[in-house]
Design a protein around this motif. Structure first.
Motif, mmCIF file in Angstrom:
data_model
loop_
_atom_site.group_PDB
_atom_site.id
_atom_site.type_symbol
_atom_site.label_atom_id
_atom_site.label_comp_id
_atom_site.label_asym_id
_atom_site.label_seq_id
_atom_site.Cartn_x
_atom_site.Cartn_y
_atom_site.Cartn_z
ATOM 1 N N ASN A 1 0.830 -1.201 0.000
ATOM 2 C CA ASN A 1 0.000 0.000 0.000
ATOM 3 C C ASN A 1 0.870 1.259 0.000
ATOM 4 O O ASN A 1 0.615 2.202 -0.760
ATOM 5 N N GLY A 2 1.894 1.285 0.811
ATOM 6 C CA GLY A 2 2.789 2.441 0.861
ATOM 7 C C GLY A 2 3.571 2.629 -0.431
ATOM 8 O O GLY A 2 3.786 3.758 -0.886
ATOM 9 N N THR A 3 4.000 1.530 -1.033
ATOM 10 C CA THR A 3 4.728 1.609 -2.296
ATOM 11 C C THR A 3 3.843 2.149 -3.414
ATOM 12 O O THR A 3 4.261 2.999 -4.206
ATOM 13 N N LEU A 4 2.619 1.670 -3.486
ATOM 14 C CA LEU A 4 1.675 2.156 -4.493
ATOM 15 C C LEU A 4 1.371 3.640 -4.294
ATOM 16 O O LEU A 4 1.369 4.416 -5.259
ATOM 17 N N ALA A 5 1.146 4.048 -3.061
ATOM 18 C CA ALA A 5 0.855 5.457 -2.780
ATOM 19 C C ALA A 5 2.069 6.334 -3.074
ATOM 20 O O ALA A 5 1.924 7.441 -3.611
ATOM 21 N N ALA A 6 3.263 5.851 -2.756
ATOM 22 C CA ALA A 6 4.473 6.638 -3.041
ATOM 23 C C ALA A 6 4.714 6.750 -4.539
ATOM 24 O O ALA A 6 5.129 7.810 -5.021
ATOM 25 N N ALA A 7 4.467 5.684 -5.271
ATOM 26 C CA ALA A 7 4.637 5.740 -6.726
ATOM 27 C C ALA A 7 3.658 6.723 -7.346
ATOM 28 O O ALA A 7 4.007 7.468 -8.270
#
Length: 89
Positions: free
Chosen positions: A35-41
């Motif tokens: 979830n954090g990786t998707l939001a950061a991307a």
């Protein structure tokens, strides 16, 4: 024999960390990282800051809610998706 007493050789202390799930901010670790990786991307890569923050917040809240109901919900969903659809009851 009382409930507090154990038969010799039949008691093994188990550390609490071996029985509890690994959570990150209340959500399962793998879900929180994805979830954090998707939001950061989305926020950093596409420069959509508000959309990235909204996706992170919504995704994290849903993951925390699901983990409170069942801490192993990720494994349950993964196992559910493995069964073919023609076996429906």
């Amino acid at each position: 024999m009382n409930q507090g007493e154990f038969a010799p050789g039949y008691y093994a202390p188990v550390h609490r960390a071996l029985t509890e799930p690994i959570l990150l901010g209340g959500a399962p670790r793998a879900v929180a990282i994805i979830n954090g990786t998707l939001a950061a991307a989305l926020g950093l890569g596409l420069r959509l800051w508000i959309a990235g923050a909204a996706i992170w917040l919504l995704g994290h809240l849903v993951a925390v809610w699901a983990a409170r109901r069942d801490a192993d919900f990720v494994d349950v969903v993964r196992r559910h998706l493995r069964y073919p659809q023609h076996l429906q009851a």
